[in-house]
Design an enzyme around this catalytic site. Structure first.
Site, PDB file in Angstrom:
ATOM      1  N   HIS A 181       0.867  -1.186   0.000  1.00 51.55           N
ATOM      2  CA  HIS A 181       0.000   0.000   0.000  1.00 51.55           C
ATOM      3  C   HIS A 181       0.903   1.236   0.000  1.00 51.55           C
ATOM      4  CE1 HIS A 181      -3.827  -1.838   2.065  1.00 51.55           C
ATOM      5  NE2 HIS A 181      -4.074  -1.611   0.785  1.00 51.55           N
ATOM      6  N   CYS A 275      -2.376   2.931   8.988  1.00 50.42           N
ATOM      7  CA  CYS A 275      -3.391   1.963   8.556  1.00 50.42           C
ATOM      8  C   CYS A 275      -4.608   1.978   9.483  1.00 50.42           C
ATOM      9  CB  CYS A 275      -2.815   0.556   8.539  1.00 50.42           C
ATOM     10  SG  CYS A 275      -1.413   0.344   7.457  1.00 50.42           S
TER      11      CYS A 275
HETATM   12  N1  LIG Z   1      -3.611   1.086   5.179  1.00 56.14           N
HETATM   13  C1  LIG Z   1      -2.990  -0.042   5.280  1.00 56.14           C
HETATM   14  N2  LIG Z   1      -1.795  -0.200   4.779  1.00 56.14           N
HETATM   15  N3  LIG Z   1      -3.618  -1.057   5.882  1.00 56.14           N
HETATM   16  C2  LIG Z   1      -3.046  -2.293   6.188  1.00 56.14           C
HETATM   17  C3  LIG Z   1      -3.947  -3.428   5.782  1.00 56.14           C
HETATM   18  C4  LIG Z   1      -3.506  -4.730   6.351  1.00 56.14           C
HETATM   19  C5  LIG Z   1      -4.377  -5.888   5.947  1.00 56.14           C
HETATM   20  N4  LIG Z   1      -3.995  -7.076   6.630  1.00 56.14           N
HETATM   21  C6  LIG Z   1      -4.286  -6.108   4.439  1.00 56.14           C
HETATM   22  O1  LIG Z   1      -3.365  -6.740   4.011  1.00 56.14           O
HETATM   23  O2  LIG Z   1      -5.131  -5.662   3.696  1.00 56.14           O
END
Ligand SMILES: NC(=[NH2+])NCCC[C@H](N)C(=O)O
Length: 282
Positions: A181, A275
């Site tokens: 991300h 996150c």
């Molecule tokens: N904004 C972020 N980077 N969020 C993390 C998300 C973590 C989640 N386990 C996923 O892989 O989707």
């Protein structure tokens, strides 16, 4: 709350005045039940009670800084819902809804849409896959949206967001699966300035970032691996994963105040401070 005060006390950049509004989701049903990023290990134990305590501390830090923390109700069966940043991307009171890449997280989009509607925000429903603030951020001083693609968000969602918000979008390609991300590899420090980890981006995207942000704070591999880019800044105070000690030093050097928070349990899901925090821009 522990605040590392920098000297001089004046943050160098510009920042929008006033308090921020953040949306968070208590990790009541948090677990690592599936693995959709390299940080997730379904065999490693997760302490949900500790995750909740760490999360409460993060929420308390924001309110201690004078910001508003709103809460969305966690839902059983959605263990990643704690990562509230993924539920939408909000600018000028408009929430551009999420549409998740993986089926495990898809129902989160509806939960967020309902929340935004009932809280009175205008909701724009997405046509393309995008994971909200996970892959979008906004620099008000430049009226510029930065958007990531490569692992989760469909690059067509970048054009969709440009239309929804009537803003320019800089599309940045992510190339390292650990930084799946945008918010794991880049974060705004204030209205105009960012910090980022260059190696997480494709060559063309790095060039664009170098040209747009010659004053950026540059992170190294160790900073990125400690989730040192997954921070939330209000333009002066940077709330950051406590493990990211190197990044804390760089940010203090750059004139920001840093507030470390231990989110070790949330890191097991592949996320940290940012996150867990959606910024609702009015
Ligand atoms: N904004 C972020 N980077 N969020 C993390 C998300 C973590 C989640 N386990 C996923 O892989 O989707």
């Amino acid at each position: 709350m522990e605040i590392h005060r920098s000297s001089p006390a004046q943050a160098p950049g510009t920042r929008s005045p006033g308090r921020r509004t953040y949306l968070m989701c208590r990790p009541a049903y948090y677990a690592v039940e599936y693995a959709i990023n390299p940080w997730m290990d379904t065999t490693a134990p997760v302490d949900t009670t500790l995750a909740c305590a760490q999360w409460e501390e993060l929420a308390d830090i924001y309110t201690g800084l004078g910001h508003e923390v709103l809460r969305i109700e966690p839902e059983p069966g959605l263990p990643d819902m704690v990562y509230a940043a993924n539920g939408a991307f909000v600018v000028d009171g408009v929430a551009y809804g999420a549409s998740f890449r993986y089926p495990e997280r898809r129902p989160e989009a509806d939960a967020h849409e309902k929340w935004y509607r009932s809280a009175g925000w205008t909701v724009a429903k997405p046509e393309f896959i995008n994971e909200g603030e996970g892959d979008f951020t906004y620099l008000p001083g430049r009226e510029l949206i930065l958007a990531g693609w490569g692992f989760r968000t469909d690059a067509r969602a970048h054009a969709e967001a440009a239309d929804v918000f009537g803003r320019q979008v800089a599309s940045l390609r992510l190339v390292d699966p650990r930084y799946y991300h945008l918010d794991t590899a880049l974060a705004p420090l204030d209205d105009e300035r960012i910090a980022y980890y260059p190696e997480a981006f494709a060559p063309g995207s790095r060039l664009l970032l170098e040209r747009l942000f010659p004053d950026a704070v540059i992170a190294d591999a160790e900073d990125a691996a400690a989730f040192g880019l997954n921070f939330v800044s209000d333009g002066r105070n940077v709330v950051i994963n406590a493990e990211a000690t190197g990044m804390v030093g760089k940010l203090r050097e750059a004139g920001y105040e840093t507030i470390p928070v231990d989110l070790s349990e949330l890191k097991k899901g592949g996320g940290s401070v940012k996150c867990c925090t959606a910024e609702l821009r009015r």
